[in-house]
Design an enzyme around this catalytic site. Sequence first.
Site, PDB file in Angstrom:
ATOM      1  N   THR A   8      -6.915   6.104  12.388  1.00  0.00           N
ATOM      2  CA  THR A   8      -7.333   7.233  11.561  1.00  0.00           C
ATOM      3  C   THR A   8      -8.099   8.310  12.331  1.00  0.00           C
ATOM      4  O   THR A   8      -8.764   8.017  13.339  1.00  0.00           O
ATOM      5  CB  THR A   8      -8.234   6.689  10.417  1.00  0.00           C
ATOM      6  OG1 THR A   8      -8.861   7.790   9.753  1.00  0.00           O
ATOM      7  CG2 THR A   8      -9.333   5.769  10.938  1.00  0.00           C
ATOM      8  N   ASP A   9      -8.067   9.521  11.798  1.00  0.00           N
ATOM      9  CA  ASP A   9      -8.876  10.637  12.312  1.00  0.00           C
ATOM     10  C   ASP A   9     -10.377  10.347  12.167  1.00  0.00           C
ATOM     11  O   ASP A   9     -11.192  10.957  12.846  1.00  0.00           O
ATOM     12  CB  ASP A   9      -8.526  11.932  11.563  1.00  0.00           C
ATOM     13  CG  ASP A   9      -8.631  11.790  10.050  1.00  0.00           C
ATOM     14  OD1 ASP A   9      -8.230  10.736   9.522  1.00  0.00           O
ATOM     15  OD2 ASP A   9      -9.125  12.730   9.385  1.00  0.00           O
ATOM     16  N   ILE A  55      -5.228 -11.104   5.796  1.00  0.00           N
ATOM     17  CA  ILE A  55      -5.329 -11.031   7.262  1.00  0.00           C
ATOM     18  C   ILE A  55      -6.666 -11.550   7.786  1.00  0.00           C
ATOM     19  O   ILE A  55      -6.807 -11.802   8.975  1.00  0.00           O
ATOM     20  CB  ILE A  55      -5.052  -9.599   7.793  1.00  0.00           C
ATOM     21  CG1 ILE A  55      -6.040  -8.562   7.228  1.00  0.00           C
ATOM     22  CG2 ILE A  55      -3.607  -9.199   7.536  1.00  0.00           C
ATOM     23  CD1 ILE A  55      -5.993  -7.209   7.930  1.00  0.00           C
ATOM     24  N   GLY A  78       0.831  -1.211   0.000  1.00  0.00           N
ATOM     25  CA  GLY A  78       0.000   0.000   0.000  1.00  0.00           C
ATOM     26  C   GLY A  78       0.860   1.253   0.000  1.00  0.00           C
ATOM     27  O   GLY A  78       2.092   1.190  -0.117  1.00  0.00           O
ATOM     28  N   TRP A  80      -4.955  12.334   6.516  1.00  0.00           N
ATOM     29  CA  TRP A  80      -4.599  12.960   5.246  1.00  0.00           C
ATOM     30  C   TRP A  80      -3.217  12.478   4.761  1.00  0.00           C
ATOM     31  O   TRP A  80      -2.319  13.287   4.495  1.00  0.00           O
ATOM     32  CB  TRP A  80      -4.601  14.495   5.374  1.00  0.00           C
ATOM     33  CG  TRP A  80      -5.918  15.136   5.605  1.00  0.00           C
ATOM     34  CD1 TRP A  80      -7.044  14.576   6.132  1.00  0.00           C
ATOM     35  CD2 TRP A  80      -6.263  16.513   5.334  1.00  0.00           C
ATOM     36  NE1 TRP A  80      -8.040  15.513   6.204  1.00  0.00           N
ATOM     37  CE2 TRP A  80      -7.597  16.707   5.728  1.00  0.00           C
ATOM     38  CE3 TRP A  80      -5.555  17.590   4.811  1.00  0.00           C
ATOM     39  CZ2 TRP A  80      -8.246  17.927   5.605  1.00  0.00           C
ATOM     40  CZ3 TRP A  80      -6.211  18.811   4.694  1.00  0.00           C
ATOM     41  CH2 TRP A  80      -7.529  18.978   5.085  1.00  0.00           C
ATOM     42  N   TYR A  99     -16.213   3.135   7.556  1.00  0.00           N
ATOM     43  CA  TYR A  99     -14.747   3.043   7.618  1.00  0.00           C
ATOM     44  C   TYR A  99     -14.259   3.388   9.037  1.00  0.00           C
ATOM     45  O   TYR A  99     -13.502   2.638   9.651  1.00  0.00           O
ATOM     46  CB  TYR A  99     -14.123   3.977   6.582  1.00  0.00           C
ATOM     47  CG  TYR A  99     -12.614   4.130   6.713  1.00  0.00           C
ATOM     48  CD1 TYR A  99     -11.750   3.077   6.436  1.00  0.00           C
ATOM     49  CD2 TYR A  99     -12.065   5.348   7.138  1.00  0.00           C
ATOM     50  CE1 TYR A  99     -10.372   3.228   6.575  1.00  0.00           C
ATOM     51  CE2 TYR A  99     -10.696   5.506   7.266  1.00  0.00           C
ATOM     52  CZ  TYR A  99      -9.859   4.449   6.987  1.00  0.00           C
ATOM     53  OH  TYR A  99      -8.484   4.596   7.129  1.00  0.00           O
TER      54      TYR A  99
HETATM   55  N1  LIG Z   1      -4.561   7.039   3.443  1.00  0.00           N
HETATM   56  C1  LIG Z   1      -4.943   7.851   4.430  1.00  0.00           C
HETATM   57  O1  LIG Z   1      -5.228   9.054   4.234  1.00  0.00           O
HETATM   58  C2  LIG Z   1      -4.988   7.321   5.850  1.00  0.00           C
HETATM   59  C3  LIG Z   1      -5.374   8.199   6.870  1.00  0.00           C
HETATM   60  C4  LIG Z   1      -5.417   7.721   8.180  1.00  0.00           C
HETATM   61  C5  LIG Z   1      -5.093   6.397   8.461  1.00  0.00           C
HETATM   62  N2  LIG Z   1      -4.754   5.561   7.436  1.00  0.00           N
HETATM   63  C6  LIG Z   1      -4.437   4.147   7.764  1.00  0.00           C
HETATM   64  O2  LIG Z   1      -3.081   3.925   7.425  1.00  0.00           O
HETATM   65  C7  LIG Z   1      -2.898   2.564   7.016  1.00  0.00           C
HETATM   66  C8  LIG Z   1      -2.137   2.526   5.695  1.00  0.00           C
HETATM   67  O3  LIG Z   1      -2.880   3.290   4.744  1.00  0.00           O
HETATM   68  P1  LIG Z   1      -2.476   3.325   3.197  1.00  0.00           P
HETATM   69  O4  LIG Z   1      -2.802   4.688   2.687  1.00  0.00           O
HETATM   70  O5  LIG Z   1      -1.108   2.751   3.001  1.00  0.00           O
HETATM   71  O6  LIG Z   1      -3.578   2.302   2.637  1.00  0.00           O
HETATM   72  P2  LIG Z   1      -3.591   1.530   1.218  1.00  0.00           P
HETATM   73  O7  LIG Z   1      -2.677   2.171   0.264  1.00  0.00           O
HETATM   74  O8  LIG Z   1      -5.025   1.349   0.876  1.00  0.00           O
HETATM   75  O9  LIG Z   1      -2.961   0.108   1.617  1.00  0.00           O
HETATM   76  C9  LIG Z   1      -3.691  -0.852   2.319  1.00  0.00           C
HETATM   77  C10 LIG Z   1      -3.184  -2.208   1.899  1.00  0.00           C
HETATM   78  O10 LIG Z   1      -3.918  -3.209   2.612  1.00  0.00           O
HETATM   79  C11 LIG Z   1      -4.147  -4.261   1.699  1.00  0.00           C
HETATM   80  N3  LIG Z   1      -5.251  -5.111   2.107  1.00  0.00           N
HETATM   81  C12 LIG Z   1      -6.591  -4.917   1.926  1.00  0.00           C
HETATM   82  N4  LIG Z   1      -7.273  -5.977   2.390  1.00  0.00           N
HETATM   83  C13 LIG Z   1      -6.358  -6.843   2.877  1.00  0.00           C
HETATM   84  C14 LIG Z   1      -6.454  -8.133   3.475  1.00  0.00           C
HETATM   85  N5  LIG Z   1      -7.632  -8.746   3.672  1.00  0.00           N
HETATM   86  N6  LIG Z   1      -5.309  -8.761   3.847  1.00  0.00           N
HETATM   87  C15 LIG Z   1      -4.120  -8.169   3.643  1.00  0.00           C
HETATM   88  N7  LIG Z   1      -3.951  -6.971   3.085  1.00  0.00           N
HETATM   89  C16 LIG Z   1      -5.078  -6.311   2.698  1.00  0.00           C
HETATM   90  C17 LIG Z   1      -4.417  -3.563   0.381  1.00  0.00           C
HETATM   91  O11 LIG Z   1      -4.272  -4.477  -0.696  1.00  0.00           O
HETATM   92  P3  LIG Z   1      -5.100  -4.235  -2.068  1.00  0.00           P
HETATM   93  O12 LIG Z   1      -4.694  -2.872  -2.558  1.00  0.00           O
HETATM   94  O13 LIG Z   1      -4.653  -5.366  -2.938  1.00  0.00           O
HETATM   95  O14 LIG Z   1      -6.545  -4.289  -1.690  1.00  0.00           O
HETATM   96  C18 LIG Z   1      -3.349  -2.468   0.395  1.00  0.00           C
HETATM   97  O15 LIG Z   1      -2.135  -2.918  -0.140  1.00  0.00           O
HETATM   98  C19 LIG Z   1      -4.298   1.958   6.947  1.00  0.00           C
HETATM   99  O16 LIG Z   1      -4.490   1.162   8.097  1.00  0.00           O
HETATM  100  C20 LIG Z   1      -5.250   3.143   6.968  1.00  0.00           C
HETATM  101  O17 LIG Z   1      -6.474   2.838   7.596  1.00  0.00           O
HETATM  102  C21 LIG Z   1      -4.685   5.999   6.139  1.00  0.00           C
END
Ligand SMILES: NC(=O)c1ccc[n+]([C@@H]2O[C@H](COP(=O)([O-])OP(=O)(O)OC[C@H]3O[C@@H](n4cnc5c(N)ncnc54)[C@H](OP(=O)(O)O)[C@@H]3O)[C@@H](O)[C@H]2O)c1
Length: 285
Positions: A104-105, A40, A10, A150, A128
């Site tokens: 997350t926020d 997972i 990700g 963000w 979410y």
């Molecule tokens: N992005 C934001 O703005 C933000 C803000 C606050 C908190 N967060 C948190 O930060 C963390 C990382 O975010 P990110 O932006 O890196 O998210 P991301 O780019 O969406 O990455 C999430 C990863 O989890 C994988 N995934 C989904 N379902 C899964 C499963 N069942 N088993 C194993 N892997 C799985 C996805 O694979 P696929 O792509 O193949 O589905 C993707 O590679 C997350 O926990 C998110 O909730 C993000």
Amino acid sequence: MKILLTGGRGQVGSEFAEYVEQNPSLGIELCLTDLHNLDICDRNQVRSTVEDFQPQWIVHLAALTAVDLCEDEVDLAYSVNAIGTRNLVQAAEAVGAKVCYISTDYVFDGEGSTPYREWDKPNPKSVYGKSKLAGEQEIRPSDLIIRTSWVMGKYGSNILKTMIRLAQGEGEVKFVGDQVGSPTVVSDLIKTIIELVTSDQGGVFHATNGGSLSWFQLCKFVFQEVGADPSRVIEISSEQLDSSRKAPRPKFSVLDNMALRLTKANPLPDYRESVAGLVETLLKG
Ligand SMILES: NC(=O)c1ccc[n+]([C@@H]2O[C@H](COP(=O)([O-])OP(=O)(O)OC[C@H]3O[C@@H](n4cnc5c(N)ncnc54)[C@H](OP(=O)(O)O)[C@@H]3O)[C@@H](O)[C@H]2O)c1
């Protein structure tokens, strides 16, 4: 230190893996997993992967992050964000590992007007946010929860890349002025994750870049950094946005990084410095 990473392909995970590889002096041995090799939601697969690698820490990034999809796919959201986290915590328990859960926020309702502290009561409005809070509730007191907001980095798609693309085009662009938060550049977030994990911290931490602003103000800032005319950016209200966006967005989601401050951990830099640096990196391609 042996760290098992979930969500390793990700946005955050890709850069985390790159950072560890480029900094061997950290002494981190990484087991990189993502959906292709570790679902997972599969309890047995989680158990055997964790038992084979024997990590000291699981840095748990994997999540269903598509906020509008979560509104339609409620079971899937809870399956990944809550049951997936439960599976990892149970596997960690079996091998004596700790879990660092990135949250997350969106666990807050966004109706406040002063930055949310780690001890403030969550009240998520979206599926979410509710499912990520459910994941937090699976985490043991000695584990680590890092809430961020963000998030924007080099890999994957994010709003900063969209803003840069729009800046390089022509005409007016519209962004909301009534949703306020703090950007978090992935490279800064990774350093905080590693600092907290390697110093064996537990509990809840907020970790965002310093400063706060609306999406409209962020877009103007990005246009300036790109050298485009910021007056092309028009302020609109959330009511004027596309109504096909199903999940409610928090109006105010600034996170006070109080626990970092009180434990004298390194603060993340101000967003002006970090977002400007990321824009420069992205423009270099
Ligand atoms: N992005 C934001 O703005 C933000 C803000 C606050 C908190 N967060 C948190 O930060 C963390 C990382 O975010 P990110 O932006 O890196 O998210 P991301 O780019 O969406 O990455 C999430 C990863 O989890 C994988 N995934 C989904 N379902 C899964 C499963 N069942 N088993 C194993 N892997 C799985 C996805 O694979 P696929 O792509 O193949 O589905 C993707 O590679 C997350 O926990 C998110 O909730 C993000």
